[in-house]
Design a protein around this motif. Sequence first.
Motif, mmCIF file in Angstrom:
data_model
loop_
_atom_site.group_PDB
_atom_site.id
_atom_site.type_symbol
_atom_site.label_atom_id
_atom_site.label_comp_id
_atom_site.label_asym_id
_atom_site.label_seq_id
_atom_site.Cartn_x
_atom_site.Cartn_y
_atom_site.Cartn_z
ATOM 1 N N LYS A 80 38.689 40.998 39.825
ATOM 2 C CA LYS A 80 38.301 39.905 38.777
ATOM 3 C C LYS A 80 38.214 38.519 39.618
ATOM 4 C CE LYS A 80 38.668 38.088 34.108
ATOM 5 N NZ LYS A 80 39.387 38.298 32.857
ATOM 6 N N SER A 101 32.455 40.335 34.274
ATOM 7 C CA SER A 101 32.410 39.748 35.499
ATOM 8 C C SER A 101 31.091 39.554 36.391
ATOM 9 C CB SER A 101 33.545 40.107 36.518
ATOM 10 O OG SER A 101 34.691 39.828 36.040
ATOM 11 N N GLU A 109 42.828 42.698 38.387
ATOM 12 C CA GLU A 109 42.853 41.272 38.377
ATOM 13 C C GLU A 109 42.647 40.741 39.550
ATOM 14 O OE1 GLU A 109 45.110 43.423 37.009
ATOM 15 O OE2 GLU A 109 44.581 42.841 34.823
ATOM 16 N N ILE A 114 34.856 45.277 34.446
ATOM 17 C CA ILE A 114 33.883 44.817 35.239
ATOM 18 C C ILE A 114 32.782 43.999 34.880
ATOM 19 C CG2 ILE A 114 32.724 44.878 37.724
ATOM 20 C CD1 ILE A 114 34.523 47.245 38.399
#
Length: 426
Positions: free
Chosen positions: A394, A423, A391, A420
């Motif tokens: 991220k 993102s 987190e 991932i």
Amino acid sequence: MEISSLHQLFLRHPNAFTDSRNCIENGIYFALKGPNFNGNTFAREVLEKGAAYAVVDDAAHAGQERTILVDNVLNTLQELATYHRNYCKAKVISLTGSNGKTTTKELIYAVLSTTYSTIATKGNLNNHIGVPLSLLTIAPETEMAIIEMGANHQKEIAMLSAISQPDYGYITNFGKAHLEGFGGVEGVIKGKSELYDYLMDNNRYAFLNADDAIQKEKLSSHIKKIGFSQTDHEYYNIRMIASEPYVSLSFEGQTINTQLVGHYNFTNCAIAVLVGKYFNVPIDAIKSAIEGYVPENNRSQLIKKQGYEILLDAYNANPTSMKAALESFQKNTANTKILFLGDMFELGEEAEKEHQYIAELAKELGFDEVYLVGENFYKTTSQYPKFKTFEDLKAHLGTSKIPSSSILIKGSRGMALERILDSIYS
């Protein structure tokens, strides 16, 4: 009930399962118990859902029709699997090792299934429950069965070998995996070599990567072996031609161009060639099978999207596979190379040292950007960006765009680093 009698029931209802949530109609339910569950309590439920029989070891759940009471359900499942394995005529090839088991299994399956009726372990059903369930998928007409065996402590491979009773065996490698359970690298070698012990004691055959010094040493005794090598002409000559980006290999005048990246995948492909050759699979069928194999499930997947070239290798990781991945990725000719590395699990007392080593190796190899994720990498003295949790990473990526580049994503399964991707693309 005698195993032979249970086996007769199984032949009439040839589907075994242990998860009451996934009831197989007309199958046989084995009510396993664990620290936090008791499968016996679901016996009535699975029978009502359509299971043919329920095998239980709790008398309180054995009174209803179509329940079979045994002393120990797990032992019964394992004994039934061995009985069935010997009832059928299939040749059994057992695989273990620190890295590459599943890819090797799938490549061998692809090759052998061109010529033979073949089954292989599904997914990662490779433990004391999964191996018996895999053996029970062998049908009377099956000619080849490829059984993957995993382990994280001593004597486990010995037990799985006794259950599967392989005619042939192969150890992919001996690496720094499950160090906590095995008690260090020497423990890994000893534990994995229990497969060799079984093969030697029972006069069975071992497949060999003769360029692996440990394998060659372990198999220098009286064990019967079939091997490959790039240099030793005592064995089948299989050579790597290229590994950037995809592995190519040469055998008997044929060039095999795979869809697998990384030099570490060469041996996985080579053993599939060797097994195919040994079992008289035509060379053109071997070539076609290996060239057609496409990795999935986060294993050495090469993804090209939105200007990124991403090597997603996030199914699992240990120090040996991590080192091999970094060294292979370093040879990538891309202008910009970025790493996302997640924690490696089950390293015990070696965790701090091994994570520090990988962080230093990443620096030594000179990657453009490196992101370290997880509690163990967070403790390293590396100057690279470190994130204690996914987190945290991220959140960082939400404010910092990753440039178009070649990216390696690698970490243990528990890190689930494939997350991932969203993102990166956003």
